[in-house]
Design a protein around this motif. Sequence first.
Motif, PDB file in Angstrom:
ATOM      1  N   PRO A   3      24.694  66.443  62.641  1.00  0.00           N
ATOM      2  CA  PRO A   3      25.709  66.247  63.681  1.00  0.00           C
ATOM      3  C   PRO A   3      27.113  66.150  63.099  1.00  0.00           C
ATOM      4  O   PRO A   3      27.318  65.569  62.031  1.00  0.00           O
ATOM      5  N   LEU A  24      19.950  61.776  67.851  1.00  0.00           N
ATOM      6  CA  LEU A  24      21.094  61.770  68.753  1.00  0.00           C
ATOM      7  C   LEU A  24      20.771  62.470  70.067  1.00  0.00           C
ATOM      8  O   LEU A  24      21.299  62.093  71.121  1.00  0.00           O
ATOM      9  N   MET A  30      26.569  60.021  73.170  1.00  0.00           N
ATOM     10  CA  MET A  30      26.440  60.869  71.988  1.00  0.00           C
ATOM     11  C   MET A  30      27.607  60.662  71.030  1.00  0.00           C
ATOM     12  O   MET A  30      27.429  60.575  69.805  1.00  0.00           O
ATOM     13  N   ALA A  80      27.136  57.471  69.251  1.00  0.00           N
ATOM     14  CA  ALA A  80      26.053  57.597  68.270  1.00  0.00           C
ATOM     15  C   ALA A  80      26.519  58.340  67.023  1.00  0.00           C
ATOM     16  O   ALA A  80      26.135  57.989  65.899  1.00  0.00           O
ATOM     17  N   VAL A  81      27.355  59.371  67.192  1.00  0.00           N
ATOM     18  CA  VAL A  81      27.882  60.104  66.032  1.00  0.00           C
ATOM     19  C   VAL A  81      28.739  59.186  65.175  1.00  0.00           C
ATOM     20  O   VAL A  81      28.673  59.221  63.932  1.00  0.00           O
TER      21      VAL A  81
END
Length: 261
Positions: free
Chosen positions: A36, A98, A136, A139-140
Motif C-alpha cells: 500500500p 487494508l 483505509m 490504516a495506511v
Amino acid sequence: MTPTLTDSAMWAFTGAKAALWVLVLTRITGMLAAFPMLGSEQMPLQVRAALGAMLATVILPVVPVPAAVPVGLPELAGLMASELAIGLLLGTVVAWILEAVAFAGTLMDTQMGFSFVQFIDPASSQSASVSGSLMMQIAVLLVFITGLHHQMILALVDSYRVAPLGQGVPLNVLGLISLLGQLLAKGFQLAFPVLAVLFLMDLVLGFSGKFMPQLQLLQLSFPLKIAVGMVVLGLLLRDLGPWLAPLLEKAPRLALKLLGG
C-alpha cells in the motif's frame, strides 16, 4: 587494454553477480508494487525504481547464492517470473489487511445509506465508499507509524530462507484460503457495531411505523440512520488503531507462512 578486462573469469563473475542482482530486484519490485502507498500511482515511478534498486543493492550481500546462476535469457526470464510472484505475495498480504478495513467501511455505508455515494479514490484510482476510504487512509498511516514497512523488508530478506532463488513459488494454498476467510471475518467484526446499532434502529422504526402509520418513515429514517451511523463510526475510529495493530504485527509472519515458512 589491461589484462583484467580481458579475463574471462572476471567477466563470468560479474555477469553472475548482475544476474543475481536482477533477480533480487525483481522480488523487491513485486513487493513494492503490491505494498500500500508505495505501489500506488501517486508514488512517482522514479522514486519507486530508485527505492527498489537501493534495496536490492543493500540486500544482495546477504542473499544465499543459488547453486546454478542462470546464464541464458529464457532461464533468467523464468526465474524472474517466479521471483516477481513471490514479491507480489509478500506485499499482497499487507494490502489484503487494508482491504478488510475497506470491506468493513463498505458494509457500514450500505447500512447507513451511503452506498450510492461513490467517488474515485486518488490512492487507488478506483471507486470507493466514504467510510471505506476514510478508514483505509487511517490504516495506511498506521502501517508506516507502526514501522510495518521495515518489518516487511526484514521478512523479504527472510523469504530467501523459506523460498530460495531458483526453487519456484512454494505457495501454501490452504493457508492462503484460510487467511482470506480470516480477513473477511475481521472486516465483518470491525463493521459489526455499526451494523448492529442500525439494525436495531430499523426494528424500532418498523414497530413505530406499525403503530403510528402517520409517520413518514422514509424521510425520518434516512437522516436518522446517517446521524447515528456517523456517531457510532466516530466512536469506532478511536479503537481502529488497537484493533488493527495486532494484524499489522502478524503480517510478516503471515506472508512467510504462505510461502511455507
